[in-house]
Write a protein that holds these residues in place. Structure first.
Motif, PDB file in Angstrom:
ATOM      1  N   ASN A  19       8.879  -5.546  -0.887  1.00 26.78           N
ATOM      2  CA  ASN A  19      10.047  -5.747  -0.010  1.00 26.78           C
ATOM      3  C   ASN A  19      10.984  -6.842  -0.498  1.00 26.78           C
ATOM      4  O   ASN A  19      12.128  -6.941  -0.039  1.00 26.78           O
ATOM      5  CB  ASN A  19       9.573  -6.056   1.414  1.00 26.78           C
ATOM      6  N   ASN A  20      10.524  -7.671  -1.443  1.00 26.23           N
ATOM      7  CA  ASN A  20      11.375  -8.704  -2.028  1.00 26.23           C
ATOM      8  C   ASN A  20      12.009  -8.257  -3.346  1.00 26.23           C
ATOM      9  O   ASN A  20      12.657  -9.047  -4.023  1.00 26.23           O
ATOM     10  CB  ASN A  20      10.559  -9.984  -2.270  1.00 26.23           C
ATOM     11  N   GLY A  21      11.808  -6.998  -3.694  1.00 24.24           N
ATOM     12  CA  GLY A  21      12.374  -6.484  -4.935  1.00 24.24           C
ATOM     13  C   GLY A  21      11.594  -6.866  -6.176  1.00 24.24           C
ATOM     14  O   GLY A  21      12.129  -6.818  -7.289  1.00 24.24           O
ATOM     15  N   LEU A  22      10.315  -7.231  -5.999  1.00 20.98           N
ATOM     16  CA  LEU A  22       9.479  -7.630  -7.125  1.00 20.98           C
ATOM     17  C   LEU A  22       8.461  -6.534  -7.437  1.00 20.98           C
ATOM     18  O   LEU A  22       8.053  -5.779  -6.558  1.00 20.98           O
ATOM     19  CB  LEU A  22       8.781  -8.954  -6.805  1.00 20.98           C
ATOM     20  N   ALA A  79       0.829  -1.213   0.000  1.00 18.58           N
ATOM     21  CA  ALA A  79       0.000   0.000   0.000  1.00 18.58           C
ATOM     22  C   ALA A  79       0.857   1.254   0.000  1.00 18.58           C
ATOM     23  O   ALA A  79       0.517   2.259  -0.639  1.00 18.58           O
ATOM     24  CB  ALA A  79      -0.933  -0.013   1.208  1.00 18.58           C
ATOM     25  N   ALA A  80       1.993   1.210   0.692  1.00 19.98           N
ATOM     26  CA  ALA A  80       2.879   2.369   0.745  1.00 19.98           C
ATOM     27  C   ALA A  80       3.461   2.683  -0.635  1.00 19.98           C
ATOM     28  O   ALA A  80       3.616   3.854  -1.007  1.00 19.98           O
ATOM     29  CB  ALA A  80       3.997   2.128   1.748  1.00 19.98           C
ATOM     30  N   VAL A  81       3.788   1.631  -1.406  1.00 18.37           N
ATOM     31  CA  VAL A  81       4.300   1.837  -2.770  1.00 18.37           C
ATOM     32  C   VAL A  81       3.244   2.524  -3.627  1.00 18.37           C
ATOM     33  O   VAL A  81       3.534   3.483  -4.374  1.00 18.37           O
ATOM     34  CB  VAL A  81       4.704   0.489  -3.402  1.00 18.37           C
ATOM     35  N   VAL A  82       2.001   2.069  -3.507  1.00 18.98           N
ATOM     36  CA  VAL A  82       0.921   2.649  -4.300  1.00 18.98           C
ATOM     37  C   VAL A  82       0.632   4.075  -3.849  1.00 18.98           C
ATOM     38  O   VAL A  82       0.390   4.967  -4.665  1.00 18.98           O
ATOM     39  CB  VAL A  82      -0.337   1.763  -4.219  1.00 18.98           C
ATOM     40  N   PRO A 119       2.129  -9.038  -1.635  1.00 12.52           N
ATOM     41  CA  PRO A 119       3.344  -9.132  -2.451  1.00 12.52           C
ATOM     42  C   PRO A 119       3.323 -10.364  -3.355  1.00 12.52           C
ATOM     43  O   PRO A 119       2.564 -11.313  -3.133  1.00 12.52           O
ATOM     44  CB  PRO A 119       4.455  -9.240  -1.399  1.00 12.52           C
ATOM     45  N   VAL A 120       4.167 -10.335  -4.371  1.00 10.06           N
ATOM     46  CA  VAL A 120       4.248 -11.442  -5.325  1.00 10.06           C
ATOM     47  C   VAL A 120       4.601 -12.727  -4.586  1.00 10.06           C
ATOM     48  O   VAL A 120       5.603 -12.782  -3.870  1.00 10.06           O
ATOM     49  CB  VAL A 120       5.307 -11.157  -6.407  1.00 10.06           C
ATOM     50  N   PRO A 121       3.801 -13.799  -4.739  1.00  7.75           N
ATOM     51  CA  PRO A 121       4.098 -15.055  -4.044  1.00  7.75           C
ATOM     52  C   PRO A 121       5.118 -15.910  -4.792  1.00  7.75           C
ATOM     53  O   PRO A 121       5.426 -15.656  -5.965  1.00  7.75           O
ATOM     54  CB  PRO A 121       2.744 -15.757  -4.000  1.00  7.75           C
TER      55      PRO A 121
END
Length: 456
Positions: free
Chosen positions: A413-416, A276-279, A381-383
């Motif tokens: 946070n995983n760089g995806l 949500a913070a990225v968006v 996040p991307v699984p």
């Protein structure tokens, strides 16, 4: 040319052909070489017609040498999701239950691109019958994420998104019946656009939720592709007239003064705080561009029951297509879903369509006040491989047949990759593209690190 030809956009390729600094044969050979290098690791394509593609490129090269290109995309390599018919290839739909029979006729988008002189590379991997947000099948195998092969590529247009991200053809055509363009575009960091229903003609018919659209590395390339494929076709009685001559016109007119509604959750979705913070940061950039942003929800409840009931038609059509024997060959989860959807009664489907009408009217009234709606694409996040991405923000706007896009907005946070979802009013496709282009100019879309890919 010393640069990597596979990183050129379709727009750049056409300019290079025009100035004779590059030929379609060189571009096609470079793309096929890259497909050969990366296919064992990323499995983006189900089938590649290398010999046919080179033959098409040679004919295109001769046309450019005469200064007489056949069409707008003459000599540009393109791939098609394996739910779409392309002459010379079987349409397997990601399933062992489909026959390995060569198609004798093109679907409307393939026909338009062939008429425009595009070089047809082949068929990209899809989730089985497009019924999962996961491009992992018994027929096609696993198509991992373009940024990290331990993670999923999403679906059902996973192969197209990975191909676009990795330079395996600058133009990719996908389909979206509930998020199948926007889901993989988000998790692979490319631009994915679902036009208004009927904007791109489709045949055979796949129901009233099914949209066809581009997956590309740039917004301009998506607009360029729409110039060719956003055409009516006599085989699709629901296809829209071609009312825009050039989708690139007004693309760079910006978003200053546009009224944008920002909904973090649609009022009912739980979203990962980091995502949500990225968006939030991406939406703040829209304000920097002069858009008038207001945080608000459109005001509807989770419409999952509506799309399930409408999809009962798709389930019945699938059973008719593959028969009882075919059901034994498909993924057990998909078979269970088909059997569940078939239990809907006619009365329940009629009620769902009435609720669909109410939702569409609600959104039309909403867009009387707001030019665009923006949301996240993903809720989590991307699984890792084996688990579909959670993209509950996408499917409501298949129900309403509105245009929508996933724009690369940043990384989890995983760089995806993380996608920003932009939804326009019905027929407001160009406004969606304008916002996407304005954001792209401010925050250019990233591509996977080529150095790391070269070490595979």
């Amino acid at each position: 040319m010393s640069q990597d030809l596979t990183q050129l956009t379709a727009y750049e390729l056409i300019e290079a052909y025009r100035t004779k600094t590059l030929s379609p044969v060189e571009a096609t050979m470079a793309t096929l070489k890259r497909i050969g290098e990366l296919q064992p690791h990323f499995n983006a394509y189900r089938a590649v017609g290398a010999d046919a593609a080179l033959a098409q490129a040679k004919v295109s090269e001769a046309r450019w040498a005469r200064g007489a290109p056949k069409g707008l995309l003459d000599g540009v390599p393109v791939g098609f999701k394996d739910l779409l018919n392309v002459q010379g290839f079987p349409t397997r739909k990601g399933s062992l239950a489909t026959p390995d029979i060569i198609q004798q006729a093109d679907s409307p988008p393939a026909a338009r691109l062939r008429e425009a002189g595009a070089v047809i590379l082949g068929k990209t991997q899809t989730a089985e019958f497009g019924l999962k947000g996961l491009t992992e099948t018994k027929l096609g195998g696993v198509t991992p994420n373009a940024w990290d092969r331990q993670y999923v590529s999403g679906g059902s247009s996973g192969g197209a998104a990975v191909a676009a991200a990795l330079g395996l053809g600058p133009l990719q055509v996908g389909t979206d019946g509930g998020g199948s363009i926007r889901n993989p575009a988000a998790v692979n960091g490319v631009f994915g656009f679902k036009p208004t229903f009927g904007r791109v003609a489709g045949y055979p018919h796949n129901g009233s939720l099914f949209h066809i659209g581009p997956l590309t590395r740039t917004v301009t390339d998506a607009a360029l592709l729409l110039n060719v494929i956003a055409q009516p076709d006599v085989r699709d009685w629901q296809s829209l007239p071609s009312d825009i001559c050039d989708w690139r016109e007004n693309l760079d007119s910006g978003v200053k003064g546009l009224r944008i509604a920002y909904s973090r959750t649609l009022g009912y979705v739980k979203v990962d705080p980091g995502l949500a913070a990225v968006v939030d940061r991406a939406v703040a950039r829209l304000s920097e561009l002069g858009a008038i942003v207001e945080e608000t929800d459109p005001g509807f409840r989770d419409p999952s029951p509506i799309i399930d009931a409408i999809n009962s038609e798709r389930a019945i059509r699938l059973r008719s297509e593959i028969g009882v024997a075919g059901l034994d060959l498909i993924d057990p989860g998909i078979r269970a879903r088909v059997e569940k959807l078939e239990r809907y009664t006619l009365a329940e489907v009629v009620e769902a369509n009435e609720r669909r009408t109410d939702l569409a009217i609600l959104m039309r009234r909403f867009h009387e006040k707001y030019d665009l709606l923006v949301t996240p694409v993903q809720s989590q996040p991307v699984p890792r491989l084996g688990t579909p991405p959670q993209t509950p923000f996408a499917f409501p706007f298949n129900i309403t047949q509105q245009p929508g896009a996933s724009i690369p907005a940043g990384f989890d946070n995983n760089g995806l990759p993380v996608g920003l979802h932009v939804v326009g009013p019905q027929y407001g496709d160009l406004t969606v593209l304008r916002l996407a282009r304005a954001f792209e100019k401010l925050q250019p879309f990233p591509t996977p690190h080529l150095d790391s890919l070269s070490k595979l």
